[in-house]
Enzyme design. Structure first.
Site, PDB file in Angstrom:
ATOM      1  N   ASP A   1       2.861   8.118 -34.775  1.00 41.92           N
ATOM      2  CA  ASP A   1       3.019   9.240 -33.853  1.00 41.92           C
ATOM      3  C   ASP A   1       4.237  10.037 -34.323  1.00 41.92           C
ATOM      4  O   ASP A   1       4.956   9.604 -35.225  1.00 41.92           O
ATOM      5  CB  ASP A   1       3.235   8.726 -32.419  1.00 41.92           C
ATOM      6  CG  ASP A   1       3.394   9.856 -31.403  1.00 41.92           C
ATOM      7  OD1 ASP A   1       2.684  10.873 -31.527  1.00 41.92           O
ATOM      8  OD2 ASP A   1       4.251   9.743 -30.509  1.00 41.92           O
ATOM      9  N   SER A   2       4.484  11.154 -33.669  1.00 39.91           N
ATOM     10  CA  SER A   2       5.697  11.905 -33.991  1.00 39.91           C
ATOM     11  C   SER A   2       6.938  11.163 -33.471  1.00 39.91           C
ATOM     12  O   SER A   2       8.018  11.329 -34.014  1.00 39.91           O
ATOM     13  CB  SER A   2       5.619  13.288 -33.353  1.00 39.91           C
ATOM     14  OG  SER A   2       5.505  13.161 -31.945  1.00 39.91           O
TER      15      SER A   2
ATOM     16  N   CYS B   1      -1.580   9.725 -31.919  1.00 40.41           N
ATOM     17  CA  CYS B   1      -1.079  11.081 -31.705  1.00 40.41           C
ATOM     18  C   CYS B   1      -2.286  12.002 -31.557  1.00 40.41           C
ATOM     19  O   CYS B   1      -3.112  12.104 -32.477  1.00 40.41           O
ATOM     20  CB  CYS B   1      -0.240  11.480 -32.909  1.00 40.41           C
ATOM     21  SG  CYS B   1       0.229  13.211 -32.951  1.00 40.41           S
TER      22      CYS B   1
ATOM     23  N   GLU C   1      11.312  12.593 -25.122  1.00 37.57           N
ATOM     24  CA  GLU C   1      12.109  12.129 -26.266  1.00 37.57           C
ATOM     25  C   GLU C   1      13.609  12.138 -25.941  1.00 37.57           C
ATOM     26  O   GLU C   1      14.367  11.360 -26.481  1.00 37.57           O
ATOM     27  CB  GLU C   1      11.825  12.988 -27.496  1.00 37.57           C
ATOM     28  CG  GLU C   1      10.442  12.766 -28.107  1.00 37.57           C
ATOM     29  CD  GLU C   1      10.301  11.424 -28.847  1.00 37.57           C
ATOM     30  OE1 GLU C   1      11.308  10.869 -29.302  1.00 37.57           O
ATOM     31  OE2 GLU C   1       9.148  10.942 -28.961  1.00 37.57           O
TER      32      GLU C   1
ATOM     33  N   CYS D   1      -1.979  13.552 -24.627  1.00 37.91           N
ATOM     34  CA  CYS D   1      -0.837  13.343 -25.526  1.00 37.91           C
ATOM     35  C   CYS D   1      -0.347  11.935 -25.244  1.00 37.91           C
ATOM     36  O   CYS D   1      -0.214  11.552 -24.066  1.00 37.91           O
ATOM     37  CB  CYS D   1       0.255  14.367 -25.238  1.00 37.91           C
ATOM     38  SG  CYS D   1       1.815  14.031 -26.098  1.00 37.91           S
TER      39      CYS D   1
ATOM     40  N   HIS E   1       2.435  10.649 -25.411  1.00 35.78           N
ATOM     41  CA  HIS E   1       3.717  10.565 -24.691  1.00 35.78           C
ATOM     42  C   HIS E   1       3.515  10.533 -23.169  1.00 35.78           C
ATOM     43  O   HIS E   1       4.343   9.998 -22.441  1.00 35.78           O
ATOM     44  CB  HIS E   1       4.588  11.782 -25.011  1.00 35.78           C
ATOM     45  CG  HIS E   1       5.324  11.721 -26.316  1.00 35.78           C
ATOM     46  ND1 HIS E   1       4.704  11.887 -27.524  1.00 35.78           N
ATOM     47  CD2 HIS E   1       6.644  11.526 -26.585  1.00 35.78           C
ATOM     48  CE1 HIS E   1       5.616  11.810 -28.497  1.00 35.78           C
ATOM     49  NE2 HIS E   1       6.796  11.588 -27.950  1.00 35.78           N
TER      50      HIS E   1
HETATM   51  N1  DGL Z   1       2.373  12.172 -28.980  1.00 36.10           N
HETATM   52  C1  DGL Z   1       1.762  13.160 -29.776  1.00 36.10           C
HETATM   53  C2  DGL Z   1       0.433  13.622 -29.245  1.00 36.10           C
HETATM   54  O1  DGL Z   1      -0.284  12.802 -28.694  1.00 36.10           O
HETATM   55  C3  DGL Z   1       2.648  14.214 -30.400  1.00 36.10           C
HETATM   56  C4  DGL Z   1       3.448  15.024 -29.488  1.00 36.10           C
HETATM   57  C5  DGL Z   1       4.361  15.981 -30.190  1.00 36.10           C
HETATM   58  O2  DGL Z   1       5.110  15.579 -31.094  1.00 36.10           O
HETATM   59  O3  DGL Z   1       4.341  17.180 -29.825  1.00 36.10           O
HETATM   60  O4  DGL Z   1       0.027  14.732 -29.400  1.00 36.10           O
END
Ligand code: DGL
Length: 281
Positions: A24-25, A87, A164, A196, A198
């Site tokens: 993931d990021s 991600c 984050e 997402c 996150h």
């Molecule tokens: N968690 C990621 C997603 O599901 C990336 C979020 C990001 O870095 O903007 O899209």
């Protein structure tokens, strides 16, 4: 495509012992990692967080493709037996393209999430990063499975930076969440997809703002189940005790250690890696 070469590429005698790469990021993919721990407790994992280049959700497809290729190339060097794009942004913008380029299976979160959503509801809301929402990947995936449902996608640019920065319980996060959910509540959605990885970390806040009958879909649960199924099909599910999870990030290892603690429930050992250094073949 990969099935003939997988056994040649990974630990020759026991490919099932090779790790699964999860990326993931940032910390969002930990919501997928948690599900893998629960559903696949014997698997060894290499977790990658491309924290130096987050958020991915405001990047172009060209940038996402480049980052994803670099990470997958690095994972190939680590001899993973499978990779999971934990991600949505990468799954929406890069999965179909890079899948053809590597000789190991690569799973994304969108299809498992879309399948779960249509099983739950008819009026489906999706909250996602700007890039994922703009790509229409969820709408397309959902309507391909079931064409008679309605889908509304909302872009939530501020969520990832807030998560984050460990600002989940900040009053501002609640305010902005209200703004993002309002149009979906007005549409009387019956199901909300975390588009997402996150966002499940915001679940107490989102739950408190949504009518109680709205069902929440976390694609992480379903991608872990898809991973289990794929490992069975390929005959590479690990039956031995796993290696400790390896964490590799492109940004500050110290910051990732701090921000991941709450989600993981333990203090991870984190190494810093420059994925951009990997030479693309
Ligand atoms: N968690 C990621 C997603 O599901 C990336 C979020 C990001 O870095 O903007 O899209």
């Amino acid at each position: 495509m990969y099935s003939s070469s997988i056994f040649d590429t990974f630990s020759p005698q026991e490919p099932q012992r090779a790790p699964i790469g999860v990326f993931d990021s940032g910390v969002g993919g930990l919501t997928v990692l948690r599900q893998i721990y629960q559903q696949l407790p014997n698997e060894s994992i290499i977790y990658v967080g491309d924290t130096a280049r987050l958020p991915y959700g405001i990047r172009s497809q060209t940038e996402i493709l480049q980052f994803v290729r670099e990470i997958l190339h690095w994972m190939q060097q680590q001899r993973v037996k499978m990779a999971i794009m934990a991600c949505n942004t990468s799954s929406a913008l890069a999965l179909d393209i890079v899948r053809q380029e590597f000789n190991f299976p690569i799973l994304g979160v969108i299809l498992p999430g879309a399948r779960a959503a249509v099983q739950q509801g008819q009026r489906i809301g999706v909250i996602a990063t700007p890039a994922t929402a703009q790509s229409n990947a969820y709408r397309q995936a959902i309507l391909e499975i079931q064409s008679n449902v309605q889908v509304w996608q909302v872009s939530c640019p501020e969520f990832v930076p807030l998560i984050e920065q460990n600002r989940i319980h900040d009053p501002y996060t609640m305010e902005i969440a209200k703004t993002y959910l309002e149009p979906l509540i007005e549409k009387e959605i019956d199901t909300l997809v975390y588009g997402c990885t996150h966002y499940p970390l915001l679940s107490p806040i989102l739950r408190s703002l949504l009518p109680h009958q709205v069902k929440l879909i976390d694609p992480a649960v379903h991608v872990a189940a898809a991973c289990s199924q794929e490992l069975d099909i390929l005959g590479i599910k690990n039956t031995h005790p796993p290696m400790p999870t390896r964490f590799a990030v492109s940004g500050s290892s110290q910051q990732f250690t701090q921000s991941s603690l709450q989600c993981l429930g333990y203090t991870p050992m984190v190494e810093q890696v420059c994925f951009a250094d990997t030479v693309l073949s």
